[in-house]
Motif scaffolding. Structure first.
Motif, PDB file in Angstrom:
ATOM      1  N   TYR A 155       0.829  -1.206   0.000  1.00  0.00           N
ATOM      2  CA  TYR A 155       0.000   0.000   0.000  1.00  0.00           C
ATOM      3  C   TYR A 155       0.873   1.270   0.000  1.00  0.00           C
ATOM      4  N   LEU A 156       1.915   1.251   0.819  1.00  0.00           N
ATOM      5  CA  LEU A 156       2.805   2.405   0.892  1.00  0.00           C
ATOM      6  C   LEU A 156       3.471   2.681  -0.450  1.00  0.00           C
ATOM      7  N   LEU A 157       3.922   1.608  -1.091  1.00  0.00           N
ATOM      8  CA  LEU A 157       4.565   1.786  -2.393  1.00  0.00           C
ATOM      9  C   LEU A 157       3.570   2.282  -3.449  1.00  0.00           C
ATOM     10  N   ASN A 158       2.369   1.734  -3.398  1.00  0.00           N
ATOM     11  CA  ASN A 158       1.360   2.114  -4.385  1.00  0.00           C
ATOM     12  C   ASN A 158       0.981   3.590  -4.245  1.00  0.00           C
ATOM     13  N   PHE A 159       0.638   3.992  -3.012  1.00  0.00           N
ATOM     14  CA  PHE A 159       0.288   5.397  -2.793  1.00  0.00           C
ATOM     15  C   PHE A 159       1.529   6.297  -2.884  1.00  0.00           C
ATOM     16  N   GLY A 160       2.685   5.730  -2.558  1.00  0.00           N
ATOM     17  CA  GLY A 160       3.918   6.504  -2.635  1.00  0.00           C
ATOM     18  C   GLY A 160       4.208   6.955  -4.053  1.00  0.00           C
ATOM     19  N   LYS A 161       3.978   6.056  -5.028  1.00  0.00           N
ATOM     20  CA  LYS A 161       4.203   6.437  -6.422  1.00  0.00           C
ATOM     21  C   LYS A 161       3.287   7.573  -6.842  1.00  0.00           C
ATOM     22  N   THR A 162       2.028   7.482  -6.416  1.00  0.00           N
ATOM     23  CA  THR A 162       1.066   8.528  -6.767  1.00  0.00           C
ATOM     24  C   THR A 162       1.451   9.863  -6.132  1.00  0.00           C
ATOM     25  N   MET A 163       1.742   9.815  -4.846  1.00  0.00           N
ATOM     26  CA  MET A 163       2.090  11.048  -4.137  1.00  0.00           C
ATOM     27  C   MET A 163       3.414  11.636  -4.639  1.00  0.00           C
ATOM     28  N   LEU A 164       4.363  10.776  -4.949  1.00  0.00           N
ATOM     29  CA  LEU A 164       5.650  11.256  -5.437  1.00  0.00           C
ATOM     30  C   LEU A 164       5.486  11.987  -6.763  1.00  0.00           C
ATOM     31  N   THR A 165       4.649  11.431  -7.639  1.00  0.00           N
ATOM     32  CA  THR A 165       4.401  12.072  -8.925  1.00  0.00           C
ATOM     33  C   THR A 165       3.792  13.453  -8.739  1.00  0.00           C
ATOM     34  N   TRP A 166       2.772  13.513  -7.862  1.00  0.00           N
ATOM     35  CA  TRP A 166       2.100  14.797  -7.640  1.00  0.00           C
ATOM     36  C   TRP A 166       3.036  15.806  -6.972  1.00  0.00           C
ATOM     37  N   VAL A 167       3.701  15.374  -5.926  1.00  0.00           N
ATOM     38  CA  VAL A 167       4.566  16.273  -5.155  1.00  0.00           C
ATOM     39  C   VAL A 167       5.724  16.786  -6.016  1.00  0.00           C
ATOM     40  N   LEU A 168       6.353  15.892  -6.780  1.00  0.00           N
ATOM     41  CA  LEU A 168       7.465  16.319  -7.627  1.00  0.00           C
ATOM     42  C   LEU A 168       6.996  17.300  -8.703  1.00  0.00           C
ATOM     43  N   SER A 169       5.829  17.025  -9.283  1.00  0.00           N
ATOM     44  CA  SER A 169       5.296  17.915 -10.314  1.00  0.00           C
ATOM     45  C   SER A 169       5.053  19.304  -9.737  1.00  0.00           C
ATOM     46  N   TYR A 170       4.399  19.335  -8.585  1.00  0.00           N
ATOM     47  CA  TYR A 170       4.075  20.618  -7.969  1.00  0.00           C
ATOM     48  C   TYR A 170       5.346  21.356  -7.523  1.00  0.00           C
ATOM     49  N   THR A 171       6.246  20.634  -6.854  1.00  0.00           N
ATOM     50  CA  THR A 171       7.462  21.254  -6.338  1.00  0.00           C
ATOM     51  C   THR A 171       8.342  21.778  -7.473  1.00  0.00           C
ATOM     52  N   THR A 172       8.476  20.966  -8.532  1.00  0.00           N
ATOM     53  CA  THR A 172       9.296  21.382  -9.671  1.00  0.00           C
ATOM     54  C   THR A 172       8.737  22.632 -10.332  1.00  0.00           C
ATOM     55  N   TYR A 173       7.407  22.642 -10.512  1.00  0.00           N
ATOM     56  CA  TYR A 173       6.759  23.801 -11.127  1.00  0.00           C
ATOM     57  C   TYR A 173       7.030  25.063 -10.320  1.00  0.00           C
ATOM     58  N   HIS A 174       6.816  24.983  -8.999  1.00  0.00           N
ATOM     59  CA  HIS A 174       6.991  26.158  -8.158  1.00  0.00           C
ATOM     60  C   HIS A 174       8.459  26.523  -7.975  1.00  0.00           C
ATOM     61  N   TYR A 175       9.321  25.525  -8.067  1.00  0.00           N
ATOM     62  CA  TYR A 175      10.755  25.815  -7.970  1.00  0.00           C
ATOM     63  C   TYR A 175      11.204  26.680  -9.146  1.00  0.00           C
ATOM     64  N   PHE A 176      10.780  26.289 -10.347  1.00  0.00           N
ATOM     65  CA  PHE A 176      11.156  27.072 -11.523  1.00  0.00           C
ATOM     66  C   PHE A 176      10.410  28.404 -11.577  1.00  0.00           C
TER      67      PHE A 176
END
Length: 371
Positions: free
Chosen positions: A114-135
């Motif tokens: 479960y952690l890995l499954n939700f982790g992939k989803t959250m990682l995708t969202w968090v990285l997308s958001y963080t990268t966007y705001h970083y740039f």
């Protein structure tokens, strides 16, 4: 602009989580059929996903994580992903055990899965958001840096434009005072000339450039006042090319250089000296076709005076540094300023200024036709 970004953000949130959970629910529906409880759980997961990721958004903006260097940002992102995944797991695992107990038979690492499954989803969202705001943050910081630099340059330019040597004003007033009884008419002319100089100095910080003919009037007023002081020890000459009269130049720049020429040259010569101001147009051919192009023409101003150059910093004082800074602020590398010892007792200053528009040539042509 900000409202538009908010709309896009909420659209991505709602559409993204609905699509993700909807695909998982559709897979379950095809395998096990419709069950109201699983539908409610899917809706709850959509709302939970939106809530958790929105809380992350508020947190990263509240603590300004995007300003952190990478080695400090990366651990925070990974910990956030882990926490968000654990919350999703804590909510979903008991509900799935109750609704689908048959799926958990002989599954030794359910929690990890479960952690890995939700982790992939959250990682995708968090990285997308963080990268966007970083740039975005980097872009905003660069814009702020450019605006700040522009503001500083403009402030510097205003200070440089408004310089009028207070010692000259003091000397001019003393000269006019001496004329009040001896030559009242000439004293009145001196007051008018000094008034013109002071007015132009006050207006200089409001205008980046003025026409050369206007700047020359300021120089003529200045020379007339100095003539009262130096009398026959000062000789001056102004020779302007008609094509240069409407050329835009920095206000008070020539007056500063002429003042510098008298202060460091003429005043130190035993028998006095001269100051000469000339202007001409440097005609340049277009590099591509060899034909004349107005946009490549340059204004050449020459100031010659009696004097010994010596060390530029020591003998030039504020005037030389002022001129170099102002030309650089206004025109960049396209303009130039140089001062050399032309002869044993003659100093020559050369100013090159690029053209800013074809208006100069139109005005010059109109003036020629009217004459």
């Amino acid at each position: 602009m900000e409202t538009s970004k908010q709309k896009i953000y909420w659209f991505c949130q709602i559409f993204g989580w609905t699509l993700l959970i909807g695909v998982e629910y559709l897979t379950y529906l095809l395998d096990f059929g419709f069950q109201p409880d699983t539908l409610y759980l899917g809706i709850a997961n959509i709302l939970l996903g939106i809530t958790l990721t929105h809380l992350y958004r508020l947190m990263i903006k509240r603590w300004n994580w995007v300003r952190l260097p990478f080695f400090r940002l990366a651990p925070r992102v990974l910990v956030s992903v882990l926490v968000l995944s654990m919350v999703m797991t804590v909510v979903n695992l008991p509900a799935d055990r109750h609704l689908m107990p048959e799926l958990f038979v002989n599954e030794p690492a359910v929690v990890l899965g479960y952690l890995l499954n939700f982790g992939k989803t959250m990682l995708t969202w968090v990285l997308s958001y963080t990268t966007y705001h970083y740039f975005e943050q980097s872009r905003n910081a660069e814009i702020e840096r450019i605006l700040l630099k522009t503001s500083i340059r403009e402030t510097e330019a205003k200070v440089l434009r408004s310089q009028l040597n207070p010692h000259f004003v003091f000397n001019a007033l003393n000269s006019i005072r001496a004329l009040v009884y001896e030559n009242p008419i000439k004293a009145q002319q001196g007051i008018t000339q000094l008034s013109n100089l002071l007015r132009n100095s006050l207006l200089a910080d409001r205008r980046k450039t003025v026409e050369l003919r206007e700047e020359i009037k300021t120089v003529e007023d200045y020379l007339a006042l100095e003539q009262v002081r130096y009398e026959d020890r000062l000789k001056s000459r102004i020779d302007l090319d008609a094509r240069t009269l409407y050329w835009q130049v920095p206000p008070m720049m020539l007056q500063t250089l002429v003042e510098n020429a008298i202060k460091h040259g003429v005043s130190k010569a035993v028998g006095g000296g001269f100051v000469e101001v000339r202007s001409t147009v440097i005609i340049r051919d277009d590099a591509s076709g060899g034909s004349r192009s107005n946009n490549t023409d340059q204004l050449h101003i020459i100031i010659r005076n009696t004097g010994i150059l010596g060390d530029k910093e020591a003998s030039g004082g504020f005037g030389l540094k002022n001129t170099s800074q102002r030309l650089d602020l206004l025109y960049g590398p396209e303009a130039s300023f140089d001062i050399v010892q032309e002869d044993d007792n003659v100093v020559r200053a050369d100013i090159i200024i690029p053209i800013q528009s074809d208006t100069i040539f139109r005005k010059t042509a109109d003036q020629s036709l009217s004459q």
